[in-house]
Design a protein around this motif. Structure first.
Motif, PDB file in Angstrom:
ATOM      1  N   ASN A 343      30.635  24.317  57.755  1.00 16.16           N
ATOM      2  CA  ASN A 343      30.862  25.288  56.666  1.00 16.16           C
ATOM      3  C   ASN A 343      32.070  24.916  55.810  1.00 16.16           C
ATOM      4  OD1 ASN A 343      32.950  25.861  58.354  1.00 16.16           O
ATOM      5  ND2 ASN A 343      32.330  27.936  58.853  1.00 16.16           N
ATOM      6  N   LEU A 344      32.148  23.646  55.421  1.00 13.50           N
ATOM      7  CA  LEU A 344      33.241  23.220  54.537  1.00 13.50           C
ATOM      8  C   LEU A 344      33.014  23.805  53.142  1.00 13.50           C
ATOM      9  CD1 LEU A 344      33.477  19.439  55.511  1.00 13.50           C
ATOM     10  CD2 LEU A 344      35.157  21.190  56.024  1.00 13.50           C
ATOM     11  N   PRO A 345      34.081  24.274  52.482  1.00 11.77           N
ATOM     12  CA  PRO A 345      33.912  24.797  51.120  1.00 11.77           C
ATOM     13  C   PRO A 345      33.420  23.685  50.188  1.00 11.77           C
ATOM     14  CG  PRO A 345      36.119  25.264  51.966  1.00 11.77           C
ATOM     15  CD  PRO A 345      35.474  24.328  52.942  1.00 11.77           C
ATOM     16  N   ARG A 346      32.621  24.061  49.183  1.00 14.64           N
ATOM     17  CA  ARG A 346      32.151  23.072  48.206  1.00 14.64           C
ATOM     18  C   ARG A 346      33.279  22.741  47.240  1.00 14.64           C
ATOM     19  NH1 ARG A 346      26.938  22.003  46.967  1.00 14.64           N
ATOM     20  NH2 ARG A 346      25.474  22.648  48.547  1.00 14.64           N
ATOM     21  N   ASN A 347      33.139  21.607  46.539  1.00 14.99           N
ATOM     22  CA  ASN A 347      34.144  21.320  45.506  1.00 14.99           C
ATOM     23  C   ASN A 347      33.484  21.268  44.129  1.00 14.99           C
ATOM     24  OD1 ASN A 347      33.671  18.628  47.356  1.00 14.99           O
ATOM     25  ND2 ASN A 347      33.412  18.190  45.191  1.00 14.99           N
ATOM     26  N   TYR A 348      34.078  22.014  43.176  1.00 16.54           N
ATOM     27  CA  TYR A 348      33.544  22.058  41.809  1.00 16.54           C
ATOM     28  C   TYR A 348      34.519  21.425  40.819  1.00 16.54           C
ATOM     29  CZ  TYR A 348      30.657  25.574  44.064  1.00 16.54           C
ATOM     30  OH  TYR A 348      29.813  26.216  44.927  1.00 16.54           O
ATOM     31  N   LEU A 349      35.740  21.139  41.282  1.00 12.28           N
ATOM     32  CA  LEU A 349      36.755  20.591  40.373  1.00 12.28           C
ATOM     33  C   LEU A 349      36.274  19.270  39.788  1.00 12.28           C
ATOM     34  CD1 LEU A 349      40.076  21.007  42.406  1.00 12.28           C
ATOM     35  CD2 LEU A 349      39.348  22.332  40.431  1.00 12.28           C
ATOM     36  N   LYS A 350      36.463  19.108  38.495  1.00  2.20           N
ATOM     37  CA  LYS A 350      36.061  17.853  37.852  1.00  2.20           C
ATOM     38  C   LYS A 350      37.100  16.761  38.132  1.00  2.20           C
ATOM     39  CE  LYS A 350      32.237  19.134  35.903  1.00  2.20           C
ATOM     40  NZ  LYS A 350      31.906  19.903  37.122  1.00  2.20           N
ATOM     41  N   THR A 351      38.365  17.192  38.347  1.00  2.25           N
ATOM     42  CA  THR A 351      39.448  16.203  38.445  1.00  2.25           C
ATOM     43  C   THR A 351      39.999  16.151  39.868  1.00  2.25           C
ATOM     44  OG1 THR A 351      40.896  17.979  37.717  1.00  2.25           O
ATOM     45  CG2 THR A 351      40.161  16.428  36.044  1.00  2.25           C
ATOM     46  N   LEU A 352      39.133  15.822  40.821  1.00  6.72           N
ATOM     47  CA  LEU A 352      39.547  15.795  42.225  1.00  6.72           C
ATOM     48  C   LEU A 352      40.708  14.827  42.452  1.00  6.72           C
ATOM     49  CD1 LEU A 352      36.220  15.909  44.275  1.00  6.72           C
ATOM     50  CD2 LEU A 352      37.992  17.644  44.222  1.00  6.72           C
ATOM     51  N   ASP A 353      40.624  13.638  41.864  1.00  8.11           N
ATOM     52  CA  ASP A 353      41.671  12.629  42.073  1.00  8.11           C
ATOM     53  C   ASP A 353      43.038  13.164  41.666  1.00  8.11           C
ATOM     54  OD1 ASP A 353      39.960  10.817  43.046  1.00  8.11           O
ATOM     55  OD2 ASP A 353      39.785   9.586  41.246  1.00  8.11           O
ATOM     56  N   TYR A 354      43.063  13.808  40.496  1.00  4.81           N
ATOM     57  CA  TYR A 354      44.343  14.301  39.981  1.00  4.81           C
ATOM     58  C   TYR A 354      44.867  15.453  40.839  1.00  4.81           C
ATOM     59  CZ  TYR A 354      48.061  15.229  36.708  1.00  4.81           C
ATOM     60  OH  TYR A 354      49.305  15.382  36.166  1.00  4.81           O
ATOM     61  N   ALA A 355      43.967  16.346  41.217  1.00  7.48           N
ATOM     62  CA  ALA A 355      44.369  17.474  42.074  1.00  7.48           C
ATOM     63  C   ALA A 355      44.933  16.950  43.401  1.00  7.48           C
ATOM     64  CB  ALA A 355      43.174  18.383  42.331  1.00  7.48           C
ATOM     65  N   ARG A 356      44.286  15.928  43.960  1.00  8.43           N
ATOM     66  CA  ARG A 356      44.759  15.360  45.222  1.00  8.43           C
ATOM     67  C   ARG A 356      46.170  14.780  45.060  1.00  8.43           C
ATOM     68  NH1 ARG A 356      42.640  11.321  47.719  1.00  8.43           N
ATOM     69  NH2 ARG A 356      42.422  12.128  49.840  1.00  8.43           N
ATOM     70  N   SER A 357      46.404  14.082  43.926  1.00  8.68           N
ATOM     71  CA  SER A 357      47.724  13.453  43.778  1.00  8.68           C
ATOM     72  C   SER A 357      48.814  14.519  43.607  1.00  8.68           C
ATOM     73  CB  SER A 357      47.722  12.435  42.634  1.00  8.68           C
ATOM     74  OG  SER A 357      47.622  13.112  41.406  1.00  8.68           O
ATOM     75  N   LEU A 358      48.505  15.623  42.917  1.00  3.21           N
ATOM     76  CA  LEU A 358      49.494  16.710  42.780  1.00  3.21           C
ATOM     77  C   LEU A 358      49.838  17.299  44.144  1.00  3.21           C
ATOM     78  CD1 LEU A 358      48.169  18.707  39.660  1.00  3.21           C
ATOM     79  CD2 LEU A 358      50.253  17.330  39.770  1.00  3.21           C
ATOM     80  N   VAL A 359      48.795  17.505  44.973  1.00  4.61           N
ATOM     81  CA  VAL A 359      49.020  18.100  46.298  1.00  4.61           C
ATOM     82  C   VAL A 359      49.850  17.152  47.165  1.00  4.61           C
ATOM     83  CG1 VAL A 359      47.908  18.878  48.430  1.00  4.61           C
ATOM     84  CG2 VAL A 359      46.994  19.604  46.215  1.00  4.61           C
ATOM     85  N   LYS A 360      49.550  15.851  47.095  1.00  2.00           N
ATOM     86  CA  LYS A 360      50.307  14.878  47.888  1.00  2.00           C
ATOM     87  C   LYS A 360      51.779  14.841  47.479  1.00  2.00           C
ATOM     88  CE  LYS A 360      46.831  11.531  49.175  1.00  2.00           C
ATOM     89  NZ  LYS A 360      46.559  10.116  49.179  1.00  2.00           N
ATOM     90  N   GLN A 361      52.060  15.207  46.211  1.00  2.54           N
ATOM     91  CA  GLN A 361      53.465  15.244  45.767  1.00  2.54           C
ATOM     92  C   GLN A 361      54.111  16.601  46.028  1.00  2.54           C
ATOM     93  OE1 GLN A 361      52.912  14.369  41.625  1.00  2.54           O
ATOM     94  NE2 GLN A 361      51.871  12.449  42.089  1.00  2.54           N
ATOM     95  N   ASN A 362      53.409  17.467  46.781  1.00  2.84           N
ATOM     96  CA  ASN A 362      53.918  18.833  47.040  1.00  2.84           C
ATOM     97  C   ASN A 362      54.169  19.605  45.741  1.00  2.84           C
ATOM     98  OD1 ASN A 362      53.936  18.144  49.680  1.00  2.84           O
ATOM     99  ND2 ASN A 362      56.138  17.845  49.846  1.00  2.84           N
TER     100      ASN A 362
END
Length: 667
Positions: A343-362
């Motif tokens: 039951n993993l949530p789906r992903n609708y974000l178009k910019t997954l790469d960018y969102a991931r890099s923001l999260v990795k930078q806290n």
């Protein structure tokens, strides 16, 4: 001379919580160790080796552990196999058999005691509680106190009587496992399933890499977000704890009350209630609307999956033990463990790469500014925390519309099979048949395109004898279909798929006749039989699938159901109660079990083929496989493997679709 058998049960210690982190992480802990090793050779008495007293496993047993002609058994054998190897006692997985898996195959439950009880072994509740208490006492660290001299582990010398009792328990588990096995051996697990179990354990032991920086960032950002949202809620409401329903409910009601009324507008603030209220935003005061939004964001539990990954990952950054073989009892599908991949949530974000890099930078501010809803963004990124091994990529592929293909094949619904053999547009084709509209009219830009929704929801919801309620559960009303239209959709779909409709009644009739006459009943592709044994008094209704595997319905009997119809009843673990209890079934429900089981066997066939190519599947969810693949592996070659004909399913046309990426996602 038959093969020799060795039944084993071990007791171990580790400071890692096995429930939260899983077996593999538990056994990798530096303070992991084996305390007791109980064993039984064939039907000889049970012996026990106490490692804490310096005893050693006898040489003949060490030899037996390596000897391919001795079959090793344990209840949840993956535990014994992995722990023994971790402790330097080498033993090959191929020589092991798991009694828990055997029980699951026969429709029983996963727990040793629960299975013993369900199978009819005498039960002593008192003993069960004592056993658990002993495990807590000796197997997990204790709190250092003045009274216990500041120690962190309880040793045998601290409670000799308890220790003697613990040894008895360990021996008793071998006896119980042995007794269960005696009863199950009359209903053997097919060799193919044994091999699949071994593949599953090896996949779980290999594990899947997780993106540690992403997990760290997500946990950091989540705590900032929680703090800020809570602060904002305190400012708006003036409550000391706006998270407490007892405080928040009266506050909301005081804002929502009409001057003329004295009654409360809402009686709870459960997730569903909040969702409903936010659907009628225009009626809400601005403050209430914002507080409800905050509550919804704070309630996003999917972020807990990051915590689960963090807890379960080993020192090498891999999470192990994500799937449970045969965990979905009736169909034999795999179940999710630890991170609950099902039951993993789906992903609708178009910019997954960018969102991931923001999260990795806290970067909390960045995520908030770009995406607005922080918890929702984090939950969409959960899938992407699974990453391939260094130098590899993920190749992800799944079966297209597999249940629709399997049911049409099983029922012989010719027009559906032709759709899958040609253009494959099943939703459009279904709508075209249901509403007598040419297929080419159901295309984007045409007024008839709206019929596709009806074709889609009908295909997904109605294959298993469901009616209007099934359409609603599949989200028909959210698609803009009115409640008045539903009965017509059901009627049209059933008229369009007469063979599938007949299949429900044929399945039900075959099962009832097998029960009434105790004679096997065959319908195309399936054999229904009543199986049992005189010695132990077990009985099952079994359904032999095209693959040769069987589905088991334990302790079946006939009686009227709530609609006054004669129906098959059997024992199972209740979804809600988690207890061993009676449930009933009918044609459509059994058809669903059978179709999902055949789809599962198609996946199993694919897993074997991928394995034979020397590729490593790291996990699979429903009908999708995730391969940790070398760069030269292509998506096409995996999709070709999925589309290869299956020997036992002549005429079943399968198709795979997939993508490759450097993290997991929903394509």
């Amino acid at each position: 001379m038959g093969k020799k058998h060795l039944s084993i049960d071990i007791e171990t210690k580790s400071s890692v919580d096995i429930g939260k982190a899983g077996l593999y992480r538990y056994a990798q802990s530096p303070d992991f160790g084996i305390l007791l090793f109980a064993y039984q050779v064939d039907n000889l008495p049970v012996e026990i080796v106490d490692f804490t007293a310096g005893e050693q496993i006898p040489v003949r047993i060490l030899n037996a552990l390596k000897n391919p002609s001795v079959v090793k058994h344990a209840y949840n054998a993956a535990f014994e196999w992995y722990c023994l190897n971790r402790a330097g006692i080498e033993t090959q997985l191929e020589q092991w058999r798991c009694t828990m898996m055997h029980g699951l195959y026969c429709g029983y439950t996963a727990g040793l005691d629960a299975t013993g009880k369900a199978i009819g072994l005498p039960q002593d509740k008192q003993k069960l509680t004592t056993g658990k208490a002993l495990i807590r006492y000796f197997c997990i660290p204790c709190k250092p106190t003045k009274r216990n001299g500041g120690r962190t582990w309880n040793l045998p010398k601290h409670a000799p009587e308890k220790w003697e009792l613990f040894k008895e328990y360990c021996k008793q588990d071998v006896v119980t496992e042995h007794e269960i096995l005696k009863r199950l051996n009359l209903f053997p697990v097919p060799e193919e399933e044994e091999r699949l179990w071994q593949m599953d354990i090896k996949m779980n032991a290999f594990g899947v890499k997780v993106d540690t920086d992403l997990i760290k960032g997500a946990l950091t950002i989540d705590s900032i977000s929680t703090e800020k949202l809570t602060e904002e809620a305190v400012q708006i409401t003036g409550l000391s704890n706006p998270n407490s329903p007892a405080q928040l409910l009266p506050w909301i009601n005081s804002y929502m009350k009409d001057d003329r009324e004295d009654t409360d507008v809402i009686s709870d603030i459960r997730k569903e209630t909040v969702e409903e209220m936010l659907q009628r935003r225009e009626e809400l005061p601005a403050k209430v609307e914002r507080v409800l939004e905050i509550r919804q964001q704070l309630g996003k539990t999917s972020v807990k999956k990051y915590v689960a990954m963090d807890t379960a990952k080993g020192n090498d950054g891999r999470v192990r033990g994500l799937t449970q073989f045969y965990g979905a009892n009736r169909t034999g599908r795999w179940a999710g463990r630890l991170v609950q991949l099902q039951n993993l949530p789906r992903n609708y974000l178009k910019t997954l790469d960018y969102a991931r890099s923001l999260v990795k930078q806290n970067n909390y501010e960045g995520v908030k500014m770009l995406y607005g809803n922080v918890p929702d963004t984090l939950s969409q990124l959960i899938r992407t925390a699974f990453i391939p091994s260094d130098g590899n990529k993920f190749v992800v592929a799944d079966f297209s519309a597999i249940e629709a293909r399997v049911i049409a094949w099983l029922a012989g619904e010719q027009w559906v099979m032709e759709v899958f053999a040609t253009h494959g547009k099943i939703y459009e084709a279904t709508a075209s048949q249901m509403f007598h509209v040419p297929l080419e009219r159901i295309a984007k830009g045409n007024p008839e395109y709206s019929l596709r929704q009806k074709g889609k929801v009908a295909t997904l919801a109605l294959g298993y004898q469901g009616g209007t309620a099934a359409l609603i559960a599949m989200g028909a009303l959210n698609m803009g279909i009115t409640e008045e239209e539903l009965p017509d959709i059901v009627r049209r779909w059933r008229q369009t798929n007469p063979r599938i409709r007949d299949l429900w009644y044929t399945v039900e009739q075959a099962a009832l006749t097998a029960m009434q006459t105790a004679q096997p009943q065959a319908i195309p592709g399936l054999i229904f039989a009543l199986e049992g044994d005189i010695v132990y008094g077990q009985s099952f209704l079994t359904v032999q699938l095209p693959s040769g595997r069987k589905l088991f319905y334990p302790k079946p009997f006939l009686k009227e159901n709530q609609f006054g119809k004669m129906a098959i009843h059997y024992y199972t673990v209740g979804q809600q109660t988690r207890k061993w209890e009676v449930t009933s079934t009918y044609g459509g429900k059994m058809t669903e079990n059978i179709v999902q089981a055949i789809a599962r066997d198609c996946l199993a066939e694919t897993l074997r083929r991928i394995d034979a190519k020397g590729l490593q599947v790291v996990f699979h969810v429903h009908d999708e496989v995730i391969i940790d693949a070398p760069m030269e592996t292509t998506v096409d070659e995996i999709c070709e493997i999925m589309a290869e004909p299956i020997p036992w399913a002549s005429g079943l046309i399968l198709k795979g679709a997939g993508f490759e990426n450097n993290y997991y996602m929903k394509d």
